[in-house]
Design a protein around this motif. Structure first.
Motif, mmCIF file in Angstrom:
data_model
loop_
_atom_site.group_PDB
_atom_site.id
_atom_site.type_symbol
_atom_site.label_atom_id
_atom_site.label_comp_id
_atom_site.label_asym_id
_atom_site.label_seq_id
_atom_site.Cartn_x
_atom_site.Cartn_y
_atom_site.Cartn_z
ATOM 1 N N ILE A 168 -7.887 3.516 -5.396
ATOM 2 C CA ILE A 168 -9.169 3.936 -4.978
ATOM 3 C C ILE A 168 -9.082 5.685 -4.445
ATOM 4 N N CYS A 169 -10.110 6.087 -5.066
ATOM 5 C CA CYS A 169 -10.222 7.664 -5.008
ATOM 6 C C CYS A 169 -9.064 8.343 -5.342
ATOM 7 N N ASN A 170 -8.367 9.083 -4.335
ATOM 8 C CA ASN A 170 -7.206 9.616 -4.910
ATOM 9 C C ASN A 170 -6.116 8.812 -5.498
ATOM 10 N N ILE A 218 0.879 -1.168 -0.062
ATOM 11 C CA ILE A 218 -0.053 -0.275 0.138
ATOM 12 C C ILE A 218 0.913 1.286 0.108
ATOM 13 N N VAL A 219 0.827 1.978 -1.144
ATOM 14 C CA VAL A 219 1.763 2.949 -1.037
ATOM 15 C C VAL A 219 1.273 4.227 -0.087
ATOM 16 N N VAL A 220 2.180 4.893 0.527
ATOM 17 C CA VAL A 220 1.902 6.099 1.208
ATOM 18 C C VAL A 220 2.234 7.306 0.880
ATOM 19 N N PHE A 221 1.762 8.181 0.456
ATOM 20 C CA PHE A 221 2.091 9.401 -0.222
ATOM 21 C C PHE A 221 1.969 10.375 1.133
ATOM 22 N N PRO A 222 2.701 11.541 0.971
ATOM 23 C CA PRO A 222 2.400 12.579 1.823
ATOM 24 C C PRO A 222 0.841 13.013 1.865
ATOM 25 N N GLY A 223 0.024 12.960 2.600
ATOM 26 C CA GLY A 223 -1.219 13.193 2.602
ATOM 27 C C GLY A 223 -2.316 11.981 2.406
ATOM 28 N N SER A 224 -1.768 10.876 2.371
ATOM 29 C CA SER A 224 -2.510 9.616 2.198
ATOM 30 C C SER A 224 -3.376 9.561 3.442
ATOM 31 N N ASN A 225 -4.687 9.427 3.318
ATOM 32 C CA ASN A 225 -5.231 8.957 4.863
ATOM 33 C C ASN A 225 -6.350 7.857 4.905
ATOM 34 N N CYS A 226 -6.190 6.806 3.536
ATOM 35 C CA CYS A 226 -6.849 5.752 3.831
ATOM 36 C C CYS A 226 -6.065 4.585 3.728
ATOM 37 N N ASP A 227 -4.772 4.747 3.649
ATOM 38 C CA ASP A 227 -3.738 3.394 3.490
ATOM 39 C C ASP A 227 -4.058 2.717 4.805
ATOM 40 N N ASP A 282 2.835 -8.597 -5.009
ATOM 41 C CA ASP A 282 1.763 -9.013 -6.197
ATOM 42 C C ASP A 282 0.722 -7.993 -6.489
ATOM 43 N N VAL A 283 0.275 -7.351 -5.541
ATOM 44 C CA VAL A 283 -0.861 -6.274 -5.655
ATOM 45 C C VAL A 283 -0.289 -5.148 -5.112
ATOM 46 N N VAL A 284 -0.265 -3.865 -5.829
ATOM 47 C CA VAL A 284 -0.149 -2.518 -5.332
ATOM 48 C C VAL A 284 -1.238 -1.932 -5.255
ATOM 49 N N VAL A 285 -1.656 -1.250 -3.963
ATOM 50 C CA VAL A 285 -2.824 -0.248 -3.936
ATOM 51 C C VAL A 285 -2.582 0.830 -3.684
ATOM 52 N N LEU A 286 -3.087 2.007 -4.397
ATOM 53 C CA LEU A 286 -2.834 3.202 -4.248
ATOM 54 C C LEU A 286 -4.108 3.761 -3.636
ATOM 55 N N PRO A 287 -3.997 4.147 -2.369
ATOM 56 C CA PRO A 287 -5.166 4.552 -1.462
ATOM 57 C C PRO A 287 -6.062 5.902 -1.553
ATOM 58 N N GLY A 288 -6.802 6.039 -0.934
ATOM 59 C CA GLY A 288 -7.537 7.309 -0.740
ATOM 60 C C GLY A 288 -6.641 8.509 -0.131
ATOM 61 N N GLY A 289 -7.171 9.761 -0.239
ATOM 62 C CA GLY A 289 -6.433 10.577 0.539
ATOM 63 C C GLY A 289 -5.999 11.898 -0.176
ATOM 64 N N PHE A 290 -5.228 12.614 0.162
ATOM 65 C CA PHE A 290 -4.808 13.925 -0.513
ATOM 66 C C PHE A 290 -3.390 13.969 -0.823
ATOM 67 N N SER A 291 -2.902 13.178 -1.576
ATOM 68 C CA SER A 291 -1.412 13.164 -2.088
ATOM 69 C C SER A 291 -1.048 14.426 -2.378
ATOM 70 N N TYR A 292 0.162 14.831 -1.519
ATOM 71 C CA TYR A 292 0.834 16.124 -1.514
ATOM 72 C C TYR A 292 -0.004 17.283 -1.447
ATOM 73 N N GLY A 293 -1.096 17.119 -0.426
ATOM 74 C CA GLY A 293 -2.058 18.036 -0.285
ATOM 75 C C GLY A 293 -2.867 18.320 -1.496
ATOM 76 N N ASP A 294 -3.059 17.681 -2.736
ATOM 77 C CA ASP A 294 -3.796 17.881 -3.747
ATOM 78 C C ASP A 294 -3.593 19.276 -4.577
ATOM 79 N N TYR A 295 -2.294 19.558 -4.418
ATOM 80 C CA TYR A 295 -1.947 21.066 -5.032
ATOM 81 C C TYR A 295 -1.889 20.507 -6.351
ATOM 82 N N LEU A 296 -2.231 21.773 -7.305
ATOM 83 C CA LEU A 296 -2.046 21.714 -8.604
ATOM 84 C C LEU A 296 -3.307 20.956 -9.258
ATOM 85 N N ARG A 297 -3.533 19.964 -9.001
ATOM 86 C CA ARG A 297 -4.584 19.001 -9.333
ATOM 87 C C ARG A 297 -4.605 17.738 -8.703
#
Length: 236
Positions: free
Chosen positions: A85-87, A5-14, A43-58
């Motif tokens: 998922i979501c973000n 499960i990838v954790v970006f700065p701003g992820s909150n559903c990881d 085997d499986v990579v999940v990109l979770p919901g949240g606000f990666s990098y604060g959702d700046y720009l887009r």
């Protein structure tokens, strides 16, 4: 089967996803920090919901340049599974792993609700535990969840049977009144042509534990697990 499960700065559903894969499904799971560069064990990579990098720009626009993402793309090109998922869905469209884009909701309001969804196809591992046309209810929480694609892209998605989930009413009717965010063709989730890369705005991980009042989402993971187990049992 091992989940990452990838954790970006701003992820909150990881951690929500990790609870499902690790605690409910008893699958090996590790959190993958966005600066990591080795995911060969997954085997499986999940990109979770949240606000990666604060959702700046887009939404997802900065996350696509994160060091981990070139390796997620390579993982996908190897024919392995990816779930956004979501973000995470927004990031998949920004990287080009899935077509189209997620833009501001029709009414420009953040939506936090539970919505009915219609299962459009069950011939991919992710949805194999559902029945075609089955109605489920999953939570949504997004401000930029309106799926958009150009006419040619949309036609290719429809012709290629790549639309996996649509917003619908409880009777399964697909119309404007059942569309919470204005997504074209009521699209709530799509897959690539292989069916291994799935992006969806609703949150299956938030409807996977009886304590939360719904288990409609856990069947998404059950289907994938059943497919992987079947693959292991096949003779080489």
């Amino acid at each position: 089967m091992k989940f990452g499960i990838v954790v970006f700065p701003g992820s909150n559903c990881d951690r929500d996803v990790a609870y499902v894969t690790q605690d409910l499904l008893n699958c090996p799971t590790r959190m993958v920090w966005h600066e990591e560069t080795d995911i060969s064990d997954l085997d499986v990579v999940v990109l979770p919901g949240g606000f990666s990098y604060g959702d700046y720009l887009r939404c997802g626009a900065i996350a696509q340049f994160s060091p981990i993402m070139s390796h997620v793309i390579a993982h996908a090109k190897q024919g392995k599974f990816v779930l956004g998922i979501c973000n995470g869905f927004q990031v998949l469209t920004e990287t080009g792993l899935l077509p189209g884009a997620l833009v501001r909701n029709r009414d420009l309001h953040f939506i936090c609700d539970r919505v009915p969804l219609k299962i459009e196809r069950t011939d991919i591992p992710w949805t194999s535990a559902y029945a075609t046309g089955e109605m489920i209810t999953l939570p949504v929480a997004h401000g930029e969840g309106r799926y958009y694609a150009h006419t040619d892209t949309l036609k290719a998605l429809e012709d290629g049977n790549q639309i996996v989930f649509r917003y619908a009413n409880s009777s399964g009717e697909i119309d404007e009144t059942s569309n919470p965010n204005g997504s074209v063709n009521n699209i709530a989730g799509i897959c690539d042509r292989t069916g291994k890369i799935l992006g969806m705005m609703p949150h299956p991980e938030r409807a996977s534990d009886p304590l939360l009042g719904s288990v409609d989402g856990i069947k998404l993971f059950h289907g994938l697990l059943a497919f992987m187990n079947q693959q292991r049992l096949q003779p080489v």
